[in-house]
Design an enzyme around this catalytic site. Sequence first.
Site, PDB file in Angstrom:
ATOM      1  N   ASP A 193     -48.643 -47.226  25.197  1.00 26.74           N
ATOM      2  CA  ASP A 193     -47.822 -47.754  24.094  1.00 26.74           C
ATOM      3  C   ASP A 193     -48.041 -49.266  23.996  1.00 26.74           C
ATOM      4  O   ASP A 193     -47.648 -50.010  24.896  1.00 26.74           O
ATOM      5  CB  ASP A 193     -46.343 -47.452  24.338  1.00 26.74           C
ATOM      6  CG  ASP A 193     -45.516 -47.883  23.145  1.00 26.74           C
ATOM      7  OD1 ASP A 193     -45.565 -47.183  22.118  1.00 26.74           O
ATOM      8  OD2 ASP A 193     -44.853 -48.947  23.210  1.00 26.74           O
ATOM      9  N   TYR A 237     -46.756 -57.709  21.543  1.00 28.87           N
ATOM     10  CA  TYR A 237     -46.746 -57.826  23.005  1.00 28.87           C
ATOM     11  C   TYR A 237     -47.781 -58.869  23.483  1.00 28.87           C
ATOM     12  O   TYR A 237     -47.799 -59.240  24.654  1.00 28.87           O
ATOM     13  CB  TYR A 237     -47.009 -56.471  23.687  1.00 28.87           C
ATOM     14  CG  TYR A 237     -45.993 -55.401  23.336  1.00 28.87           C
ATOM     15  CD1 TYR A 237     -44.781 -55.720  22.728  1.00 28.87           C
ATOM     16  CD2 TYR A 237     -46.242 -54.049  23.586  1.00 28.87           C
ATOM     17  CE1 TYR A 237     -43.863 -54.739  22.379  1.00 28.87           C
ATOM     18  CE2 TYR A 237     -45.323 -53.061  23.244  1.00 28.87           C
ATOM     19  CZ  TYR A 237     -44.140 -53.414  22.637  1.00 28.87           C
ATOM     20  OH  TYR A 237     -43.238 -52.445  22.293  1.00 28.87           O
ATOM     21  N   LYS A 250     -48.324 -51.037  16.963  1.00 31.16           N
ATOM     22  CA  LYS A 250     -47.217 -51.196  16.000  1.00 31.16           C
ATOM     23  C   LYS A 250     -47.450 -52.389  15.084  1.00 31.16           C
ATOM     24  O   LYS A 250     -47.952 -53.433  15.527  1.00 31.16           O
ATOM     25  CB  LYS A 250     -45.897 -51.383  16.752  1.00 31.16           C
ATOM     26  CG  LYS A 250     -45.680 -50.355  17.849  1.00 31.16           C
ATOM     27  CD  LYS A 250     -44.295 -50.411  18.443  1.00 31.16           C
ATOM     28  CE  LYS A 250     -44.228 -49.588  19.714  1.00 31.16           C
ATOM     29  NZ  LYS A 250     -44.753 -50.276  20.904  1.00 31.16           N
ATOM     30  N   HIS A 276     -42.967 -51.230  13.296  1.00 33.86           N
ATOM     31  CA  HIS A 276     -42.200 -51.620  14.487  1.00 33.86           C
ATOM     32  C   HIS A 276     -40.707 -51.790  14.172  1.00 33.86           C
ATOM     33  O   HIS A 276     -39.835 -51.262  14.860  1.00 33.86           O
ATOM     34  CB  HIS A 276     -42.793 -52.921  15.044  1.00 33.86           C
ATOM     35  CG  HIS A 276     -42.531 -53.129  16.495  1.00 33.86           C
ATOM     36  ND1 HIS A 276     -43.395 -53.795  17.309  1.00 33.86           N
ATOM     37  CD2 HIS A 276     -41.502 -52.764  17.291  1.00 33.86           C
ATOM     38  CE1 HIS A 276     -42.916 -53.816  18.552  1.00 33.86           C
ATOM     39  NE2 HIS A 276     -41.764 -53.210  18.552  1.00 33.86           N
TER      40      HIS A 276
HETATM   41  N1  LIG Z   1     -40.411 -49.863  19.496  1.00 30.88           N
HETATM   42  C1  LIG Z   1     -39.693 -50.815  20.036  1.00 30.88           C
HETATM   43  O1  LIG Z   1     -38.989 -51.564  19.335  1.00 30.88           O
HETATM   44  C2  LIG Z   1     -39.701 -50.997  21.523  1.00 30.88           C
HETATM   45  C3  LIG Z   1     -38.704 -51.773  22.137  1.00 30.88           C
HETATM   46  C4  LIG Z   1     -38.715 -51.907  23.528  1.00 30.88           C
HETATM   47  C5  LIG Z   1     -39.705 -51.274  24.275  1.00 30.88           C
HETATM   48  N2  LIG Z   1     -40.682 -50.535  23.660  1.00 30.88           N
HETATM   49  C6  LIG Z   1     -41.758 -49.869  24.454  1.00 30.88           C
HETATM   50  O2  LIG Z   1     -41.150 -49.118  25.480  1.00 30.88           O
HETATM   51  C7  LIG Z   1     -41.673 -49.523  26.755  1.00 30.88           C
HETATM   52  C8  LIG Z   1     -40.638 -49.338  27.839  1.00 30.88           C
HETATM   53  O3  LIG Z   1     -39.449 -50.044  27.589  1.00 30.88           O
HETATM   54  P1  LIG Z   1     -39.057 -51.408  28.325  1.00 30.88           P
HETATM   55  O4  LIG Z   1     -40.276 -52.139  28.720  1.00 30.88           O
HETATM   56  O5  LIG Z   1     -38.094 -52.083  27.415  1.00 30.88           O
HETATM   57  O6  LIG Z   1     -38.240 -50.998  29.600  1.00 30.88           O
HETATM   58  P2  LIG Z   1     -38.241 -49.901  30.773  1.00 30.88           P
HETATM   59  O7  LIG Z   1     -39.483 -49.108  30.755  1.00 30.88           O
HETATM   60  O8  LIG Z   1     -36.933 -49.234  30.689  1.00 30.88           O
HETATM   61  O9  LIG Z   1     -38.204 -50.846  32.057  1.00 30.88           O
HETATM   62  C9  LIG Z   1     -39.299 -51.607  32.459  1.00 30.88           C
HETATM   63  C10 LIG Z   1     -38.878 -52.373  33.728  1.00 30.88           C
HETATM   64  O10 LIG Z   1     -38.576 -51.447  34.761  1.00 30.88           O
HETATM   65  C11 LIG Z   1     -39.331 -51.760  35.929  1.00 30.88           C
HETATM   66  N3  LIG Z   1     -39.700 -50.455  36.517  1.00 30.88           N
HETATM   67  C12 LIG Z   1     -40.683 -49.601  36.122  1.00 30.88           C
HETATM   68  N4  LIG Z   1     -40.687 -48.496  36.866  1.00 30.88           N
HETATM   69  C13 LIG Z   1     -39.691 -48.628  37.767  1.00 30.88           C
HETATM   70  C14 LIG Z   1     -39.213 -47.810  38.806  1.00 30.88           C
HETATM   71  N5  LIG Z   1     -39.752 -46.624  39.079  1.00 30.88           N
HETATM   72  N6  LIG Z   1     -38.156 -48.257  39.534  1.00 30.88           N
HETATM   73  C15 LIG Z   1     -37.595 -49.471  39.279  1.00 30.88           C
HETATM   74  N7  LIG Z   1     -38.009 -50.290  38.292  1.00 30.88           N
HETATM   75  C16 LIG Z   1     -39.048 -49.874  37.545  1.00 30.88           C
HETATM   76  C17 LIG Z   1     -40.503 -52.570  35.451  1.00 30.88           C
HETATM   77  O11 LIG Z   1     -40.890 -53.497  36.446  1.00 30.88           O
HETATM   78  P3  LIG Z   1     -42.413 -53.839  36.830  1.00 30.88           P
HETATM   79  O12 LIG Z   1     -43.222 -53.891  35.571  1.00 30.88           O
HETATM   80  O13 LIG Z   1     -42.275 -55.166  37.465  1.00 30.88           O
HETATM   81  O14 LIG Z   1     -42.851 -52.768  37.773  1.00 30.88           O
HETATM   82  C18 LIG Z   1     -39.930 -53.299  34.253  1.00 30.88           C
HETATM   83  O15 LIG Z   1     -39.233 -54.453  34.684  1.00 30.88           O
HETATM   84  C19 LIG Z   1     -42.073 -50.985  26.492  1.00 30.88           C
HETATM   85  O16 LIG Z   1     -42.916 -51.501  27.473  1.00 30.88           O
HETATM   86  C20 LIG Z   1     -42.709 -50.846  25.136  1.00 30.88           C
HETATM   87  O17 LIG Z   1     -44.013 -50.300  25.250  1.00 30.88           O
HETATM   88  C21 LIG Z   1     -40.676 -50.370  22.293  1.00 30.88           C
END
Ligand SMILES: NC(=O)c1ccc[n+]([C@@H]2O[C@H](COP(=O)([O-])OP(=O)(O)OC[C@H]3O[C@@H](n4cnc5c(N)ncnc54)[C@H](OP(=O)(O)O)[C@@H]3O)[C@@H](O)[C@H]2O)c1
Length: 376
Positions: free
Chosen positions: A75, A80, A109, A142
Site C-alpha cells: 500500500d 508518503y 493514491k 486518497h
Molecule cells: N487511506 C488513508 O487515508 C490512510 C491513512 C492512514 C494509513 N493508511 C495506510 O495504512 C497503513 C497502516 O496504517 P498506519 O501506518 O496508520 O498504522 P498501523 O499499521 O496501525 O501502525 C503502524 C505502527 O505500528 C508499529 N507496528 C507494526 N507492527 C507491529 C506489531 N506487530 N507490534 C507492535 N507495533 C507494531 C509500526 O512500527 P515500526 O514501523 O517501527 O515497526 C508503526 O509504528 C499505512 O502505512 C498506509 O499504508 C492509509
Amino acid sequence: MPGQAASSAVSTFPWGRRHLTCSLRAVSARTMANFVELSTKAKVPILGLGTWKSGLGEVREAVKGAIDIGYRHLDCAYVYENEHEVGEAIQEKIQEKAVKREELFIVSKLWPTFMEKHLVRESCQKTLKDLRLDYLDLYVIHFLQALQPGEDLIPKDDKGDTISSKTTFLDTWEAVEELVDEGLVKNIGISNFNHFQIERLLNKPGLKYKPVINQVECHPYLTQEKLIQYCQSKGISATAYSPLGCPNRSGAKPEDPSLLEDPKINEIAAKHKKSAAQASVLWCLGLAALTHVGSSRNRDRTSIPGMVLIRFHIQRHVIVIPKSVTLARIAENFQVFDFKLSDEEMATLLSLNRDWRYYPFHWLKSLEEYPLYAEY
Ligand SMILES: NC(=O)c1ccc[n+]([C@@H]2O[C@H](COP(=O)([O-])OP(=O)(O)OC[C@H]3O[C@@H](n4cnc5c(N)ncnc54)[C@H](OP(=O)(O)O)[C@@H]3O)[C@@H](O)[C@H]2O)c1
C-alpha cells in the site's frame, strides 16, 4: 531505530539471510491463497504492507523483507514521499526473480492537490515512474476533497485554513476512469468516503467504472460495521488502515486509547500463543524474537496483540495493511493464517467499538466534503 532492530533480527540467524529468505518463503507459501476477490474479479492479497511513515533508508529493506516473507500487496501513496525507494525495492526483487510483477498487487493514491482533471494523469505517471511500474493494480482517490494545486500538500490561506479547489470528486472520477482505459491502472477505488459520498459516486450520470475498494480507518475501536456492510452490499470491498492504532502517529496524546495495550485484546492474544512446535520452527528460522519462547531480551510484549488485531479483519473479509519497517514485526504480522479467533472472541472485539478515530482529519473539517459528519 526500527531499521536496526530489523537487521539484528536477521543477523542473529546462523545460516545467513539467503537461507532465511528461502525458509520464510516455504513457510509463507501455504498462506498464498488468502485473497479478496474484487468486483472486477481481480484478486487482492488480504494482507498487505502499509508504507506511510516508512522513512527513506528503511522502507527499501522493509519492502524487500516483506516480499521475501510472502507479502504480495503493498500500500503506497504519492504523499508518503517514499515511492521511489519502494520502487527500487520492488525492482530488485523482480530482477533477482524472487517475485514476478504479476504476482504483486501494488496500490497507490491520488493526492487532493492533483484532483483537478488535467492533473490526474500526470500524477499517476509520476507515481508509476517512482514505483518503476507500467501499471498499478489499484489507484485510489486518497481524500475526496480536492485542494488547490501547487507545491504545498495541504495549501493554507493567511488564516491557516485549508484552501480547496472547485473540482469535485465526481469530476476527478472521470479522469481516473480514463487511466483504466489507458491501461495505466487495473482497478480504481476510493478512500475515506462515507456512504452518502459513495452513493453520490455510484449515482453519477455516465459512471463507467464502479470503485472496487473503499479504504478506511478500521480496528476494534472503530469497527465500521455499517459502512463495511453498505460497501459490501454495493460490491465494494473494504480495506482497513491503521489496524494497530498507528502507535507512531504524530499528535498522539497519552490519554488516547491504545489497541496494543487493551486488556481484552491482550487476553485474547494470550489464548493464542504459538504452540511449542510453531515456536521452534520460528526459532530455527532465526525469528525467536517473534515468538513467546524467545529470550526475554528479544520478547516484544506488544507483538501478539498485533496478530489478533490483524486476524480480526481477515475473518471479516476485510483487507488489512499494517505498516512496519521492523523486519521481525513484518514477519510476525504475516503469521496470522494459522489460527482462528472464535465467534465469541470476534464478538468481544466488535464490542470494543467506541467510534474512536485516530485520524479525525482536522485539516479537512471546514471543507465541504469532510466525510466524518455522517454516522457512516
Ligand atoms: N487511506 C488513508 O487515508 C490512510 C491513512 C492512514 C494509513 N493508511 C495506510 O495504512 C497503513 C497502516 O496504517 P498506519 O501506518 O496508520 O498504522 P498501523 O499499521 O496501525 O501502525 C503502524 C505502527 O505500528 C508499529 N507496528 C507494526 N507492527 C507491529 C506489531 N506487530 N507490534 C507492535 N507495533 C507494531 C509500526 O512500527 P515500526 O514501523 O517501527 O515497526 C508503526 O509504528 C499505512 O502505512 C498506509 O499504508 C492509509
